[in-house]
Design a protein around this motif. Structure first.
Motif, PDB file in Angstrom:
ATOM      1  N   VAL A 184       0.572   1.043 -11.715  1.00  0.00           N
ATOM      2  CA  VAL A 184       0.601   2.083 -10.691  1.00  0.00           C
ATOM      3  C   VAL A 184       0.362   3.438 -11.352  1.00  0.00           C
ATOM      4  CG1 VAL A 184       1.978   3.114  -8.837  1.00  0.00           C
ATOM      5  CG2 VAL A 184       2.296   0.719  -9.421  1.00  0.00           C
ATOM      6  N   LYS A 185      -0.450   4.269 -10.722  1.00  0.00           N
ATOM      7  CA  LYS A 185      -0.692   5.608 -11.249  1.00  0.00           C
ATOM      8  C   LYS A 185       0.587   6.420 -11.211  1.00  0.00           C
ATOM      9  CE  LYS A 185      -5.461   6.914 -10.604  1.00  0.00           C
ATOM     10  NZ  LYS A 185      -6.409   7.739  -9.863  1.00  0.00           N
ATOM     11  N   ARG A 186       0.838   7.133 -12.280  1.00  0.00           N
ATOM     12  CA  ARG A 186       2.022   7.992 -12.366  1.00  0.00           C
ATOM     13  C   ARG A 186       2.032   9.001 -11.214  1.00  0.00           C
ATOM     14  NH1 ARG A 186       5.269   8.889 -16.538  1.00  0.00           N
ATOM     15  NH2 ARG A 186       3.862   7.806 -17.950  1.00  0.00           N
ATOM     16  N   SER A 187       0.872   9.547 -10.875  1.00  0.00           N
ATOM     17  CA  SER A 187       0.793  10.535  -9.788  1.00  0.00           C
ATOM     18  C   SER A 187       1.134   9.909  -8.437  1.00  0.00           C
ATOM     19  CB  SER A 187      -0.593  11.185  -9.737  1.00  0.00           C
ATOM     20  OG  SER A 187      -1.596  10.215  -9.506  1.00  0.00           O
ATOM     21  N   ALA A 188       0.792   8.618  -8.235  1.00  0.00           N
ATOM     22  CA  ALA A 188       1.128   7.932  -6.981  1.00  0.00           C
ATOM     23  C   ALA A 188       2.639   7.756  -6.860  1.00  0.00           C
ATOM     24  CB  ALA A 188       0.414   6.584  -6.900  1.00  0.00           C
ATOM     25  N   GLY A 211       0.779  -1.230   0.000  1.00  0.00           N
ATOM     26  CA  GLY A 211       0.000   0.000   0.000  1.00  0.00           C
ATOM     27  C   GLY A 211       0.812   1.283   0.000  1.00  0.00           C
ATOM     28  N   GLU A 212       2.101   1.191  -0.309  1.00  0.00           N
ATOM     29  CA  GLU A 212       2.958   2.383  -0.315  1.00  0.00           C
ATOM     30  C   GLU A 212       2.557   3.398  -1.390  1.00  0.00           C
ATOM     31  OE1 GLU A 212       5.421   3.173   1.786  1.00  0.00           O
ATOM     32  OE2 GLU A 212       5.280   1.310   2.927  1.00  0.00           O
ATOM     33  N   PHE A 213       1.822   2.949  -2.406  1.00  0.00           N
ATOM     34  CA  PHE A 213       1.409   3.840  -3.498  1.00  0.00           C
ATOM     35  C   PHE A 213      -0.088   4.102  -3.465  1.00  0.00           C
ATOM     36  CE2 PHE A 213       5.312   1.805  -4.836  1.00  0.00           C
ATOM     37  CZ  PHE A 213       6.061   2.886  -5.256  1.00  0.00           C
ATOM     38  N   GLY A 214      -0.709   3.865  -2.322  1.00  0.00           N
ATOM     39  CA  GLY A 214      -2.144   4.069  -2.180  1.00  0.00           C
ATOM     40  C   GLY A 214      -2.885   2.748  -2.156  1.00  0.00           C
ATOM     41  N   ALA A 215      -4.180   2.846  -2.031  1.00  0.00           N
ATOM     42  CA  ALA A 215      -5.031   1.654  -1.941  1.00  0.00           C
ATOM     43  C   ALA A 215      -5.209   1.018  -3.314  1.00  0.00           C
ATOM     44  CB  ALA A 215      -6.390   2.029  -1.373  1.00  0.00           C
ATOM     45  N   GLN A 216      -5.394  -0.296  -3.299  1.00  0.00           N
ATOM     46  CA  GLN A 216      -5.656  -0.989  -4.551  1.00  0.00           C
ATOM     47  C   GLN A 216      -6.961  -0.449  -5.129  1.00  0.00           C
ATOM     48  OE1 GLN A 216      -5.666  -5.258  -4.350  1.00  0.00           O
ATOM     49  NE2 GLN A 216      -5.941  -5.489  -6.534  1.00  0.00           N
ATOM     50  N   GLY A 217      -6.963  -0.156  -6.420  1.00  0.00           N
ATOM     51  CA  GLY A 217      -8.121   0.414  -7.070  1.00  0.00           C
ATOM     52  C   GLY A 217      -8.055   1.936  -7.133  1.00  0.00           C
ATOM     53  N   ASP A 218      -7.196   2.520  -6.314  1.00  0.00           N
ATOM     54  CA  ASP A 218      -7.027   3.977  -6.328  1.00  0.00           C
ATOM     55  C   ASP A 218      -5.657   4.334  -6.900  1.00  0.00           C
ATOM     56  OD1 ASP A 218      -7.431   6.706  -5.858  1.00  0.00           O
ATOM     57  OD2 ASP A 218      -6.569   6.571  -3.865  1.00  0.00           O
ATOM     58  N   GLY A 219      -4.597   3.956  -6.191  1.00  0.00           N
ATOM     59  CA  GLY A 219      -3.241   4.266  -6.633  1.00  0.00           C
ATOM     60  C   GLY A 219      -2.628   3.197  -7.513  1.00  0.00           C
ATOM     61  N   TRP A 220      -3.222   2.000  -7.474  1.00  0.00           N
ATOM     62  CA  TRP A 220      -2.690   0.918  -8.289  1.00  0.00           C
ATOM     63  C   TRP A 220      -3.766  -0.151  -8.476  1.00  0.00           C
ATOM     64  CZ3 TRP A 220      -2.005  -4.165  -6.459  1.00  0.00           C
ATOM     65  CH2 TRP A 220      -2.215  -4.350  -5.102  1.00  0.00           C
ATOM     66  N   TYR A 221      -3.549  -1.040  -9.425  1.00  0.00           N
ATOM     67  CA  TYR A 221      -4.453  -2.170  -9.609  1.00  0.00           C
ATOM     68  C   TYR A 221      -3.681  -3.326 -10.216  1.00  0.00           C
ATOM     69  CZ  TYR A 221      -4.795  -1.316 -14.675  1.00  0.00           C
ATOM     70  OH  TYR A 221      -4.514  -1.162 -15.996  1.00  0.00           O
ATOM     71  N   ARG A 222      -4.288  -4.500 -10.172  1.00  0.00           N
ATOM     72  CA  ARG A 222      -3.720  -5.689 -10.826  1.00  0.00           C
ATOM     73  C   ARG A 222      -4.575  -6.021 -12.025  1.00  0.00           C
ATOM     74  NH1 ARG A 222      -0.590  -9.467  -6.741  1.00  0.00           N
ATOM     75  NH2 ARG A 222      -0.013 -10.416  -8.693  1.00  0.00           N
ATOM     76  N   ASP A 264       4.917   9.716  -8.352  1.00  0.00           N
ATOM     77  CA  ASP A 264       5.464  11.058  -8.125  1.00  0.00           C
ATOM     78  C   ASP A 264       5.301  11.481  -6.665  1.00  0.00           C
ATOM     79  OD1 ASP A 264       6.141  11.175 -10.804  1.00  0.00           O
ATOM     80  OD2 ASP A 264       4.371  12.361 -11.361  1.00  0.00           O
ATOM     81  N   ASP A 265       4.121  11.210  -6.093  1.00  0.00           N
ATOM     82  CA  ASP A 265       3.872  11.552  -4.688  1.00  0.00           C
ATOM     83  C   ASP A 265       4.806  10.789  -3.760  1.00  0.00           C
ATOM     84  OD1 ASP A 265       1.859  13.294  -5.424  1.00  0.00           O
ATOM     85  OD2 ASP A 265       0.227  11.895  -4.938  1.00  0.00           O
ATOM     86  N   PHE A 266       5.001   9.488  -4.037  1.00  0.00           N
ATOM     87  CA  PHE A 266       5.882   8.680  -3.197  1.00  0.00           C
ATOM     88  C   PHE A 266       7.318   9.192  -3.270  1.00  0.00           C
ATOM     89  CE2 PHE A 266       8.863   5.360  -2.278  1.00  0.00           C
ATOM     90  CZ  PHE A 266       8.366   4.833  -1.101  1.00  0.00           C
ATOM     91  N   LEU A 267       7.793   9.485  -4.467  1.00  0.00           N
ATOM     92  CA  LEU A 267       9.166   9.979  -4.620  1.00  0.00           C
ATOM     93  C   LEU A 267       9.349  11.323  -3.934  1.00  0.00           C
ATOM     94  CD1 LEU A 267       9.900   8.923  -8.307  1.00  0.00           C
ATOM     95  CD2 LEU A 267      10.909   7.958  -6.218  1.00  0.00           C
ATOM     96  N   ARG A 268       8.341  12.176  -3.988  1.00  0.00           N
ATOM     97  CA  ARG A 268       8.397  13.466  -3.304  1.00  0.00           C
ATOM     98  C   ARG A 268       8.469  13.262  -1.785  1.00  0.00           C
ATOM     99  NH1 ARG A 268       4.449  15.502  -1.124  1.00  0.00           N
ATOM    100  NH2 ARG A 268       2.875  14.657  -2.515  1.00  0.00           N
ATOM    101  N   ARG A 269       7.628  12.367  -1.266  1.00  0.00           N
ATOM    102  CA  ARG A 269       7.642  12.084   0.182  1.00  0.00           C
ATOM    103  C   ARG A 269       8.982  11.495   0.605  1.00  0.00           C
ATOM    104  NH1 ARG A 269       2.752   9.588  -0.951  1.00  0.00           N
ATOM    105  NH2 ARG A 269       3.626   7.570  -0.380  1.00  0.00           N
ATOM    106  N   ARG A 270       9.538  10.622  -0.200  1.00  0.00           N
ATOM    107  CA  ARG A 270      10.830  10.002   0.124  1.00  0.00           C
ATOM    108  C   ARG A 270      11.932  11.048   0.140  1.00  0.00           C
ATOM    109  NH1 ARG A 270      13.563   4.687  -2.681  1.00  0.00           N
ATOM    110  NH2 ARG A 270      12.488   3.528  -1.069  1.00  0.00           N
ATOM    111  N   ALA A 271      11.934  11.937  -0.841  1.00  0.00           N
ATOM    112  CA  ALA A 271      12.949  12.988  -0.906  1.00  0.00           C
ATOM    113  C   ALA A 271      12.834  13.933   0.281  1.00  0.00           C
ATOM    114  CB  ALA A 271      12.829  13.762  -2.205  1.00  0.00           C
ATOM    115  N   GLU A 272      11.626  14.245   0.703  1.00  0.00           N
ATOM    116  CA  GLU A 272      11.426  15.135   1.854  1.00  0.00           C
ATOM    117  C   GLU A 272      11.844  14.469   3.158  1.00  0.00           C
ATOM    118  OE1 GLU A 272       7.296  16.116   1.590  1.00  0.00           O
ATOM    119  OE2 GLU A 272       7.617  17.593   0.008  1.00  0.00           O
ATOM    120  N   GLY A 273      11.759  13.141   3.196  1.00  0.00           N
ATOM    121  CA  GLY A 273      12.107  12.416   4.404  1.00  0.00           C
ATOM    122  C   GLY A 273      13.597  12.285   4.623  1.00  0.00           C
ATOM    123  N   GLN A 274      14.393  12.588   3.625  1.00  0.00           N
ATOM    124  CA  GLN A 274      15.846  12.444   3.758  1.00  0.00           C
ATOM    125  C   GLN A 274      16.499  13.717   4.193  1.00  0.00           C
ATOM    126  OE1 GLN A 274      17.387  10.793   0.155  1.00  0.00           O
ATOM    127  NE2 GLN A 274      16.750   8.737   0.716  1.00  0.00           N
TER     128      GLN A 274
END
Length: 70
Positions: free
Chosen positions: A54-58, A34-45, A60-70
């Protein structure tokens, strides 16, 4: 035109471009956790083959959060 949805390999490419060496296997585990959001929202199989998309926006959001966390 670029798709809104990325394959795991495309997600891995985006991570490498951002300077993170996460493998495709690690990314699959992160998607399932669930790191990229809920199934059906941020990603699906996909129904055929069970590929994760995986949604491109999910990503981008994850990479932004990771960069801010460092």
């Amino acid at each position: 035109m670029a798709s809104e949805w990325l394959t795991v390999q495309q997600v891995a490419d985006a991570f490498r471009a951002a300077g993170y060496p996460d493998s495709a296997a690690t990314l699959r585990r992160m998607i399932d956790a669930g790191e990229f959001g809920a199934q059906g929202d941020g990603w699906y199989r996909t129904e055929r083959g069970g590929y994760r998309m995986v949604k491109r926006s999910a990503v981008d959001d994850f990479l932004r959060r990771r960069a801010e966390g460092q």
